[in-house]
Design an enzyme around this catalytic site. Structure first.
Site, mmCIF file in Angstrom:
data_model
loop_
_atom_site.group_PDB
_atom_site.id
_atom_site.type_symbol
_atom_site.label_atom_id
_atom_site.label_comp_id
_atom_site.label_asym_id
_atom_site.label_seq_id
_atom_site.Cartn_x
_atom_site.Cartn_y
_atom_site.Cartn_z
ATOM 1 C CB SER A 241 42.342 66.751 54.395
ATOM 2 O OG SER A 241 43.321 67.734 54.091
ATOM 3 N N GLY A 245 45.737 69.909 57.855
ATOM 4 C CA GLY A 245 46.032 70.124 59.267
ATOM 5 C C GLY A 245 47.521 70.103 59.566
ATOM 6 C CD GLU A 262 35.995 68.743 62.958
ATOM 7 O OE1 GLU A 262 36.226 67.609 62.478
ATOM 8 O OE2 GLU A 262 35.080 69.489 62.576
ATOM 9 C CB CYS A 296 34.795 65.362 59.781
ATOM 10 S SG CYS A 296 33.847 66.408 60.813
HETATM 11 C C1 UN1 Z 1 31.830 68.027 60.179
HETATM 12 O O1 UN1 Z 1 31.568 67.097 59.419
HETATM 13 O O2 UN1 Z 1 32.850 68.733 60.012
HETATM 14 O O3 UN1 Z 1 28.157 65.635 64.158
HETATM 15 C C2 UN1 Z 1 30.949 68.434 61.287
HETATM 16 C C3 UN1 Z 1 27.872 65.921 62.987
HETATM 17 C C4 UN1 Z 1 27.555 67.355 62.681
HETATM 18 C C5 UN1 Z 1 28.800 68.131 62.467
HETATM 19 C C6 UN1 Z 1 29.777 67.525 61.516
HETATM 20 N N1 UN1 Z 1 26.827 67.925 63.783
HETATM 21 O O4 UN1 Z 1 27.824 65.086 62.112
#
Ligand code: UN1
Length: 505
Positions: A241, A245, A262, A296
Site C-alpha cells: 500500500s 511505502g 511499487e 495493484c
Molecule cells: C501486482 O499486482 O502487484 O500486470 C502485480 C499484472 C501482473 C502483475 C501484478 N502481471 O497484473
C-alpha cells in the site's frame, strides 16, 4: 491434487520455521497461522523470525554475497536456469498453494507461477547482457565507459496478492546481477514463501550458494523495520500500500538507501465513443474482477464517453451476471474470496462512502455469506467524476463507472488521482490513441490501447508514477536498479589533458 498432496510436494509441514539463512534456521518469534480464505481453515503454522533470527539471515546474505559476486554473471544465470526448471516441475502444486493461501482462482495461481518461469528465462538471457555503454571521450588517447557491479544483499518485501511472482521479479534478476536476497513476505502468504524457498534450496543445496535466496517471515514492526534500517542492505524493493511505502521510503531515505517502491494503483480505463465496446467490456471485467480486484493493476475506474455510457453500463452489468463465484480451486469459477474478512469490510466501507457521495449501485454490493466470510459480489457503482472516494484505491472488486464528455476530460479525470500505475484507452481512432499515449495523455507507468490495465507481460518495466512510488521491476532495463554503475575513464597516452579544457600544472 488435494491439500495434503500439495503441501507434501512443496515440503510444507504442520509447523514451519520462518527463516532461511543458507538453510532453515530455528526461529524464535510468535506463531503465525496461514488461513485459507475460501474455507476459513488453518492450512499450517509458522514460527516467525524475531530480531535475532533476522540478524542471522542478514549476516548470511552478506557472507554469501562476497562469494556469489565472484561468479561470472552467466554462471549465476545457470543457477537461475535451474530454478526456472524446478519451478516448471512444481508449477501445479505451487499454483494450487497460491490459490489455497490467498484465494485467487487456480488458472491465476498457475499463471503466477508461469510469470516466475518467464522471469527466470528472462534473467538467464540477461545474465549475458548486463551491458554498459562506451562513450566518446573529449580527451585524446582516453577511453571512457561504464560498467555495472553487484550491489549487495537486496531486501524484498512482497504483498499477498502476488505472493511469488513479485519475489521472482526482484530476486531472480538480482541473483544474475550478483546480489543475494532477503525476502520478507506478507503475513497472509507465508507458506508460498516457504514453498518457493524449499524449491530454491533444492537447486542450491550443496553448491555453497544456498544463501543467495534467504527468507525472514516476521512482522513489519520487527523484521521489516530491521531490514529497512539495515545499512548492509543497500536496496529494498517493497510492494504494498501507499501507507507502507511512505514508511519504507522515508526510513530508507534517512539512511540514503535505495528503494524500489511499487505501491497503490487506482487504475482507469477510458472508453471512447469509437471503441469496440465488446472488447472494452471483456477487458474491463477481467481487469476489475480478476484476482477479485486485488491486483495493484486492477481496474478501479471506468471512464466512459457520454455517447456510449448507457450501452457500456448495460453490458458491464450483464457481463458481471455471468461471473461465477465460489471455490477458487474448482473448475469454471472466475472469482474466489477476498484475502480475508477485513478486505470485505474495507470494500463495504468504501461502498457506503460511495453511496453517501451520490453513487448508484448498478450491480453487486452484497456479501455472499453462504459461500464463506470472505466472499462478496463484484460491484459496479455509477459515480460523478468529482466524488472524493474516487481518490481512494480499495483493494477489492469495486468498480466505479464515470461519465465524461470528451477525451480531454477523460484524461483529466484519469490523471486526477494521487496514484499512477496502470491505464488504458479503448478506441479505434489513431488520433485518440496517440494523444492518450503522448505527454498530454496518461501520466501512468503503464498505458495500454485496447488492452485492460492488468495482466502485464514480464518483458516490460513494471511500475508507476506519483504515489505509486516510481520504482520499476521485471523486464526492460529494470535490472540496473540491482547493480551499481561505475563510470571509468582510462588515459592510455603520455599527457594529462584535463576535461573542459582546463589548464593546470
Ligand atoms: C501486482 O499486482 O502487484 O500486470 C502485480 C499484472 C501482473 C502483475 C501484478 N502481471 O497484473
Amino acid at each position: 491434487m488435494d491439500t495434503q498432496q500439495v503441501l507434501a510436494e512443496l515440503g510444507i509441514e504442520e509447523i514451519n520455521r520462518g527463516a532461511y539463512a543458507g538453510g532453515w534456521i530455528e526461529t524464535h518469534g510468535s506463531e503465525l497461522q496461514s488461513i485459507n480464505p475460501a474455507t476459513g481453515e488453518v492450512i499450517a503454522s509458522i514460527t516467525r523470525a524475531n530480531g535475532d533470527d533476522y540478524e542471522k539471515v542478514a549476516a548470511n546474505s552478506v557472507e554469501t554475497f562476497e562469494r556469489w559476486r565472484m561468479l561470472p554473471a552467466p554462471k549465476r544465470g545457470e543457477y537461475v536456469r535451474l530454478v526456472g526448471n524446478a519451478l516448471r516441475e512444481k508449477k501445479t502444486a505451487l499454483g494450487a498453494l497460491v490459490t489455497m493461501e490467498m484465494g485467487k482462482i487456480l488458472p491465476e495461481g498457475e499463471g503466477e507461477v508461469q510469470e516466475m518461469i518467464d522471469i527466470a528465462d528472462f534473467a538467464v538471457g540477461l545474465s549475458r547482457q548486463l551491458y554498459g555503454l562506451t562513450m566518446a571521450s573529449e580527451r585524446p588517447l582516453h577511453r571512457m565507459y561504464e560498467q555495472w557491479h553487484p550491489l549487495g544483499p537486496v531486501g524484498t518485501i512482497t504483498s499477498f496478492n502476488f505472493p511469488t511472482a513479485v519475489w521472482s521479479w526482484n530476486s531472480l534478476i538480482a541473483a544474475v546481477c550478483g546480489d543475494t536476497n532477503i525476502w520478507k513476505p506478507s503475513s497472509e502468504t507465508p507458506l508460498t514463501a516457504i514453498a518457493v524457498t524449499n524449491i530454491t534450496h533444492e537447486v542450491m543445496a550443496g553448491t555453497g550458494f544456498e544463501g543467495v535466496f534467504n527468507l525472514a517471515i516476521g512482522s513489519g514492526s520487527d523484521v521489516g523495520d530491521l531490514m529497512v534500517k539495515d545499512r548492509r542492505v543497500p536496496l529494498v524493493s517493497a510492494t504494498g500500500s501507499c501507507d507502507m511505502g511512505y514508511k519504507v521510503g522515508t526510513e530508507l531515505a534517512k539512511r540514503l538507501g535505495r528503494a524500489i517502491l511499487e505501491l497503490g494503483g487506482n487504475n482507469a480505463i477510458i472508453v471512447m465513443d469509437d471503441a469496440d465496446i465488446e472488447l472494452a467490456v471483456r477487458a474491463a471485467t477481467f481487469a476489475a474482477v480478476g484476482t477479485a480486484g486485488q491486483r495493484c493493476t486492477s481496474l478501479r475506474r471506468m471512464i466512459v464517453h457520454k455517447d456510449v455510457f448507457d450501452e457500456v453500463a448495460k453490458r458491464m452489468v450483464s457481463t458481471y451476471a455471468q461471473v461465477t463465484i465460489g471455490d477458487p480451486l474448482a473448475a469454471g469459477i472466475l472469482m474466489g474470496p477476498l484475502v480475508n474478512e477485513t478486505a470485505v469490510y474495507n470494500m463495504l466501507t468504501a461502498l457506503d462512502i460511495a453511496k453517501s457521495e451520490g453513487g448508484e449501485v448498478l450491480t453487486g454490493g452484497n456479501r455472499l455469506e453462504d459461500l464463506g466470510p470472505a466472499y462478496i459480489e463484484p460491484t459496479i457503482v455509477k459515480m460523478s467524476k468529482d466524488a472524493p472516494i474516487l481518490q481512494e484505491e480499495t483493494f477489492a472488486p469495486l468498480l466505479y463507472l464515470i461519465e465524461v464528455d470528451s477525451l480531454e476530460e477523460g484524461i483529466a479525470v484519469q490523471n486526477g488521482v494521487r496514484q499512477g500505475l496502470s491505464s488504458a484507452i479503448f478506441t479505434d481512432s489513431l488520433k485518440n490513441a496517440e494523444k492518450f499515449l503522448s505527454h498530454l495523455g496518461s501520466d501512468c507507468g503503464i498505458a495500454n490501447v485496447n488492452i485492460g490495465t492488468s495482466g502485464a507481460e514480464i518483458g516490460g518495466a513494471f511500475g508507476g508514477e506519483k504515489e505509486t512510488g516510481g520504482g520499476r521491476e521485471a523486464g526492460s532495463d529494470s535490472w540496473k536498479a540491482y547493480m551499481r554503475r561505475q563510470t571509468t575513464t582510462i588515459n592510455w597516452g603520455d599527457d594529462l589533458p584535463l576535461a573542459q579544457g582546463v589548464e593546470f600544472v
